[in-house]
Write a protein that holds these residues in place. Structure first.
Motif, PDB file in Angstrom:
ATOM      1  N   LEU A 233       0.825  -1.210   0.000  1.00 34.30           N
ATOM      2  CA  LEU A 233       0.000   0.000   0.000  1.00 34.30           C
ATOM      3  C   LEU A 233       0.859   1.259   0.000  1.00 34.30           C
ATOM      4  N   ALA A 234       1.888   1.272   0.847  1.00 37.03           N
ATOM      5  CA  ALA A 234       2.737   2.461   0.936  1.00 37.03           C
ATOM      6  C   ALA A 234       3.632   2.598  -0.299  1.00 37.03           C
ATOM      7  N   LEU A 359       1.174 -17.310  -4.822  1.00 29.51           N
ATOM      8  CA  LEU A 359       1.766 -17.594  -3.512  1.00 29.51           C
ATOM      9  C   LEU A 359       0.703 -17.719  -2.431  1.00 29.51           C
ATOM     10  N   LEU A 360      -0.426 -17.049  -2.613  1.00 26.69           N
ATOM     11  CA  LEU A 360      -1.535 -17.127  -1.662  1.00 26.69           C
ATOM     12  C   LEU A 360      -2.840 -17.171  -2.443  1.00 26.69           C
ATOM     13  N   GLU A 361      -3.779 -17.928  -1.945  1.00 28.42           N
ATOM     14  CA  GLU A 361      -5.078 -17.985  -2.609  1.00 28.42           C
ATOM     15  C   GLU A 361      -5.803 -16.659  -2.488  1.00 28.42           C
ATOM     16  N   ALA A 362      -5.695 -16.029  -1.327  1.00 28.14           N
ATOM     17  CA  ALA A 362      -6.338 -14.739  -1.129  1.00 28.14           C
ATOM     18  C   ALA A 362      -5.660 -14.008   0.022  1.00 28.14           C
ATOM     19  N   LEU A 363      -5.209 -12.798  -0.246  1.00 27.54           N
ATOM     20  CA  LEU A 363      -4.651 -11.918   0.781  1.00 27.54           C
ATOM     21  C   LEU A 363      -5.421 -10.613   0.707  1.00 27.54           C
ATOM     22  N   GLU A 364      -6.067 -10.250   1.790  1.00 26.41           N
ATOM     23  CA  GLU A 364      -6.856  -9.019   1.810  1.00 26.41           C
ATOM     24  C   GLU A 364      -5.912  -7.832   1.846  1.00 26.41           C
ATOM     25  N   LEU A 365      -5.798  -7.164   0.709  1.00 25.79           N
ATOM     26  CA  LEU A 365      -4.845  -6.061   0.594  1.00 25.79           C
ATOM     27  C   LEU A 365      -5.431  -4.735   1.042  1.00 25.79           C
ATOM     28  N   THR A 366      -6.706  -4.523   0.741  1.00 28.28           N
ATOM     29  CA  THR A 366      -7.306  -3.229   1.045  1.00 28.28           C
ATOM     30  C   THR A 366      -8.624  -3.434   1.767  1.00 28.28           C
ATOM     31  N   LEU A 367      -9.173  -2.337   2.249  1.00 20.14           N
ATOM     32  CA  LEU A 367     -10.474  -2.389   2.902  1.00 20.14           C
ATOM     33  C   LEU A 367     -11.587  -2.675   1.903  1.00 20.14           C
ATOM     34  N   LEU A 745      -7.861   5.331  13.214  1.00 21.41           N
ATOM     35  CA  LEU A 745      -7.125   4.211  13.797  1.00 21.41           C
ATOM     36  C   LEU A 745      -5.642   4.242  13.430  1.00 21.41           C
ATOM     37  N   GLY A 746      -5.241   5.232  12.647  1.00 22.65           N
ATOM     38  CA  GLY A 746      -3.837   5.319  12.257  1.00 22.65           C
ATOM     39  C   GLY A 746      -3.489   4.455  11.060  1.00 22.65           C
ATOM     40  N   ARG A 747      -4.491   3.879  10.400  1.00 23.57           N
ATOM     41  CA  ARG A 747      -4.244   3.037   9.227  1.00 23.57           C
ATOM     42  C   ARG A 747      -4.294   3.927   7.983  1.00 23.57           C
ATOM     43  N   VAL A 748      -3.277   4.760   7.882  1.00 19.43           N
ATOM     44  CA  VAL A 748      -3.269   5.813   6.866  1.00 19.43           C
ATOM     45  C   VAL A 748      -3.261   5.227   5.459  1.00 19.43           C
ATOM     46  N   GLU A 749      -2.389   4.248   5.221  1.00 20.84           N
ATOM     47  CA  GLU A 749      -2.293   3.698   3.874  1.00 20.84           C
ATOM     48  C   GLU A 749      -3.564   2.958   3.484  1.00 20.84           C
ATOM     49  N   ASP A 750      -4.200   2.284   4.450  1.00 18.99           N
ATOM     50  CA  ASP A 750      -5.490   1.648   4.173  1.00 18.99           C
ATOM     51  C   ASP A 750      -6.506   2.684   3.724  1.00 18.99           C
ATOM     52  N   CYS A 751      -6.519   3.793   4.429  1.00 14.08           N
ATOM     53  CA  CYS A 751      -7.459   4.872   4.113  1.00 14.08           C
ATOM     54  C   CYS A 751      -7.211   5.407   2.709  1.00 14.08           C
TER      55      CYS A 751
END
Length: 1004
Positions: A233-234, A359-367, A745-751
């Motif tokens: 994300l960053a 490498l992964l079936e599913a990785l939750e990257l974003t909201l 919550l300080g999750r700036v990159e998620d936002c």
């Protein structure tokens, strides 16, 4: 450039302005024009500086063919007129040898012998100038790594040497060492080497974005999935749309493809469509295309090759078509590099990337997690959600399917909608032939049924205008089909839908300002019908009820389920009127209609309408403020549903009770109800039980219980469900709340990632959604950028929003808030003249729609920033800001406004003290702090202002004892304050005071 610079000073000003522009065509073209202008001057120095700017523009604008040409001119000037070059310019010339080496490597048409010749010239030049050779060996290693020969030896010759002033920065060299270990197959050592860069301890213009892109897959292989997600994300934000970092963009696309985030990959590809046209570096383009092909191959393997994809300009692309084009171009580029280098390194590396398995079936990257089947969705068109439960297979026979749909529809059963959807597909098929079957009836009847279903869906999404039109059309067809009872029911629906159309179709929710902050006062936004002062919505619903009563009386032959529906519509109209008016005088009429419905449904044993009557009764009590009665009715409703059904009403009923419990401040019980409601909702289609609202309500309960992370999950789930059913406004509202919460919550990159995704939606880009809602999304993003310390991007967005909101004549308060925040950002960038202009805009808007506390806070902060950064030179400007803040405080006092935080008067006095302290006016500072202490008053045992009082004491004692060198009164002040605070039990507040007292005593 409008006019060419006429003097060298003007030229230098233009060069500085160009250096502030982002890399790209605009900056490059301007740099070329400035070189032309510099050639007109007799002096050589302006041309040297212009050529340096031009080469930088070429290098970071991904135009490697032109960079060596600019440097050749520069080197000729260096050889012919060395005295023109001071130490700094000389350093830049030798530094740029590395840029040319990199540019030549990126061009497959440059022979390998020419690459070595350039390195030889670099070495000879360095040796002649007495410079260390570590930078030369660094370039020799990069050539070896590029070619794929003698890499280990070249690495040792470079890495073992001592760094020099011309060595690449620490971050870049760390990255190169890590890439060497990565190519050697040692992920663990590579990650250890990268750590200072990935942790942000070492950085430069390209780092850590470059390192992050390469470290993503090693992090996954090492099991560090959370960190890989955070860095994706960053890091992506640091390289997106940047031609000189197109290879890194490609690696982020590859990361998405290998983690089950193919839909996000296509979204990012669309965001970077400019790279297909703007990357002039064949090496960068190859790296980018390799990542693009990894993504497209994966999407194709999953069976979605027909999806649209952003690609080379000049035509539209599908995933399959673009993959074929990319494959051919990338194969050609790899072959050209290998032919030049005499190895197979690039073809081999390309093959290795294309051959990687996920490498992964599913990785939750974003909201915002999206599926591939949502990528090509037309805004407003529902998307089929994964089935929550098995639904009976549709009959092959059309008459049987029609009979099932109508039977389920009469019951109000949720599965009716799936049947109507299947029927719509069959009826609209080109080869459809309507059966001659009395049970089915004429085609007009079936078309009317389908229109009524479509109208119902529109109404659920608050598209009342379209719903009313569809119901009217259905009524006409029912008349044509000879079914007057159905026609009457459709007309009743149309009447209610028409009454629900907002008086102003562009109206927004009146309770929220785009700033996301509460207004100091609420404005009356209700419209009236223009005759007797009755709100237009109330008048419309009253008229609708009367029309339905007449329609009911005039219609004969109604089946019991149809008559019950008419009674339900009548009661609903009065319920909506009560909700709009909040008038106690409207309660009895609603309860009377509900009683008629309940009695009729009980007499004819229509369970769904019995439950509907109980819901309406409970809602009526809730709206009228009788919460105990509403709770009792809801409990009775749930008892009945559990005993007699219908079961699909249970989730909504539990949701209603949960909302009542939230209103009664029983968040724990509400949370339990909503959890059970969601468990039961899984048995039914999401639309039928309004699962999206259940998740939204559960998010609210979680916030009351102090569980923000859980609330965030439910907000995003609510938004996803709303999007799938085509309700984009509610979806964007939920996502907006999720973005704000993630920022809190300080999750700036998620936002930022969430908002970037939403703002890239086609309907948002086309300006279709509510403009204030989009402004809210952009404002939250600007705040997140500021929190993420991307101040340049944040300031740009704030300035744009301030300019747009200046035209919001219906909402000057929001403009005041946005302009105030913009002013603070400008002040943080030392642009105090522009900050003053923005503050004046905020004050003008505040005069029309007051925002006392927010504006006072802004003005005090502006004063603090100017005094801190300019000292005594900025005192006049700072005091002007404080004078404005004083007037705002006086207005607030006159209006009876009470601040939610610190009182405005004492906060202002404290700021006067701080501003004078920054300007070295210590006596004035002390006087202001004395005033602040008097305004705050002495602290008490339960006084929440003990901390504020203690801080004022500390600051006043510092002025007195340290800066005015009067330690005795300062110590007396501190000792008295410590004794008072200790006696009152405020021991934590005494710590800064005792620390300052100890310091003063040590200095005596």
């Amino acid at each position: 450039m409008p006019t060419a610079p006429q003097t060298t000073d003007e030229l230098y000003e233009e060069l500085q302005a160009n250096q502030r522009r982002p890399y790209g065509r605009t900056r490059t073209v301007t740099a070329e024009e400035l070189v032309d202008a510099a050639e007109r001057f007799e002096e050589t120095l302006p041309l040297v500086r212009a050529l340096l700017e031009l080469q930088e523009a070429y290098t970071y604008g991904s135009e490697p063919r032109k960079s060596p040409v600019a440097f050749a001119r520069l080197l000729t000037l260096f050889d012919e007129q060395p005295d023109v070059f001071d130490e700094n310019l000389r350093h830049l010339v030798f530094w740029r040898f590395k840029w040319v080496a990199a540019a030549l490597r990126a061009l497959p048409e440059i022979p390998r012998t020419s690459l070595r010749q350039w390195l030889t010239e670099m070495r000879e030049r360095y040796e002649k100038a007495g410079l260390g050779l570590q930078p030369y060996y660094g370039q020799a290693y990069r050539l070896a790594a590029h070619v794929g020969e003698d890499t280990d030896l070249a690495f040792e010759l470079w890495a073992a040497r001592t760094r020099t002033p011309l060595s690449d920065c620490e971050a870049c060299e760390i990255s190169e060492r890590a890439l060497y270990h990565l190519a050697s197959g040692d992920d663990e050592r590579a990650l250890r080497t990268w750590e200072p860069v990935l942790a942000g301890k070492e950085s430069c213009q390209e780092e850590p974005a470059r390192s992050i892109a390469h470290a993503l897959l090693p992090l996954l292989r090492a099991g560090h999935t959370d960190r890989a997600r955070e860095l994706h994300l960053a890091g992506y934000r640091g390289c997106r749309r940047n031609p000189s970092m197109s290879g890194e963009v490609g690696r982020h696309l590859e990361f998405c493809a290998l983690t089950g985030n193919e839909a996000r990959g296509l979204e990012l590809l669309a965001e970077n469509r400019n790279l297909f046209d703007e990357v002039d570096s064949p090496l960068e383009l190859l790296d980018f295309l390799n990542g693009v092909e990894v993504l497209l191959r994966r999407v194709e393997q999953l069976g979605h090759g027909e999806l649209p994809a952003a690609g080379f300009p000049g035509r539209t692309w599908t995933v399959t078509g673009l993959r074929a084009e990319v494959h051919g171009r990338a194969d050609d580029l790899a072959a050209r590099f290998d032919a030049r280098n005499g190895t197979t390194a690039h073809t081999d590396r390309r093959g290795a990337r294309l051959g990687r398995a996920p490498l992964l079936e599913a990785l939750e990257l974003t909201l915002r997690t999206r599926r591939l089947d949502e990528v090509a969705v037309v805004p407003g068109v529902p998307v089929a959600a994964p089935a929550a439960r098995a639904v009976a297979a549709f009959p092959e026979s059309l008459p049987e399917l029609v009979a099932r749909a109508r039977a389920l529809d009469e019951q109000g059963h949720p599965d009716a909608r799936a049947c109507w959807t299947e029927l719509r597909t069959r009826v609209t098929a080109p080869d459809y032939t309507h059966p001659d079957d009395p049970a089915v009836g004429p085609l007009a009847r079936l078309r009317a049924d389908l229109l009524a279903d479509a109208a119902s869906r529109r109404g659920e999404r608050d598209d009342f205008t379209e719903a009313a039109a569809l119901y009217e059309e259905a009524a006409g067809l029912y008349d044509d089909a000879g079914t007057p009872a159905h026609a009457a029911l459709a007309r009743a629906h149309a009447v209610l839908a028409t009454a629900e159309i907002p008086p102003q179709t562009s109206a927004r929710a009146a309770s929220e300002t785009p700033s996301g902050l509460p207004a100091d006062g609420a404005a009356d936004t209700g419209g009236t019908d223009g005759t007797d002062g009755i709100p237009a919505e109330v008048a419309a619903l009253t008229a609708a009820h009367a029309a339905m009563v007449r329609l009911h009386a005039e219609t004969s032959g109604l089946a019991p389920y149809q008559e019950a529906r008419l009674l339900r519509l009548r009661a609903t109209a009065l319920g909506l009127r009560l909700q709009a008016s909040r008038s106690d005088g409207h309660v009895a009429a609603v309860l009377h209609e509900v009683g008629l419905l309940h009695d009729f449904a009980t007499r004819h044993d229509i369970p769904g309408q019995i439950a509907g009557a109980l819901v309406l009764r409970a809602s009526t009590f809730a709206i009228s403020g009788d919460l105990p009665a509403a709770a009792a009715e809801t409990d009775a409703l749930l008892d009945r549903l559990e005993a007699h059904g219908p079961a699909w009403h249970l989730p909504r009923a539990l949701g209603l009770r949960a909302r009542l419990r939230l209103g009664a401040q029983d968040a724990e019980a509400a949370h339990a109800d909503l959890g059970e409601a969601l468990r039961l909702a899984a048995d039914w289609p999401a639309d039928a039980v309004d699962t999206a609202r259940l998740h939204g309500d559960l998010a609210e309960a979680c916030m009351h219980l102090g569980r923000p992370d859980e609330a965030l999950r439910h907000l995003t789930r609510s938004a996803e469900l709303n999007l799938r059913r085509g309700d984009r406004f509610d979806a964007y509202c939920a996502y907006s709340n999720a973005a704000t919460l993630s920022l809190d919550l300080g999750r700036v990159e998620d936002c930022i990632a969430l908002l970037d995704s939403l703002l890239a939606e086609p309907d948002v880009a086309a300006g279709e959604p509510d403009d204030r809602l989009v402004a809210q999304l952009r404002l939250t993003r600007a705040r997140a950028l500021r929190a993420g310390e991307d101040l340049k991007a944040a300031t740009t967005e704030f300035l744009a929003l301030a300019a747009e909101s200046a035209g919001w004549d219906d909402d000057p308060g929001s403009h005041a808030m946005i302009a105030a925040e913009t002013a603070v950002l400008l002040a943080e960038a030392d642009e105090f003249d522009r900050a003053r202009e923005a503050a004046d805009q905020a004050l003008a808007a505040h005069a029309r729609d007051p925002r006392h506390e927010a504006l006072s806070n802004c003005l005090r902060e502006l004063a603090r920033l100017q005094a801190r950064q300019q000292g005594s030179d900025g005192l006049a400007g700072a005091l002007a800001f404080l004078a404005d803040a004083g007037r705002v405080a006086e207005e607030a006092h006159s209006a009876g406004y009470e601040a939610h935080g610190r009182p405005l008067d004492s906060a202002l006095a404290y700021e006067y003290g701080r501003v004078h302290a920054y300007a070295d006016a210590y006596e004035d500072a002390l006087a202001a702090l004395e005033k602040a202490l008097a305004l705050i008053g002495e602290p008490g045992p339960d006084n929440g202002r003990a901390g504020e009082w203690a801080e004022c004491v500390r600051f006043a004692a510092a002025m007195e004892g340290v800066y005015l060198e009067r330690p005795a009164p300062a110590l007396a002040r501190l000792d008295a304050a410590v004794s008072r605070l200790t006696a009152l039990g405020h021991t934590e507040e005494t710590e800064p005071l005792t620390s300052l007292a100890a310091r003063l005593r040590d200095e005596e």
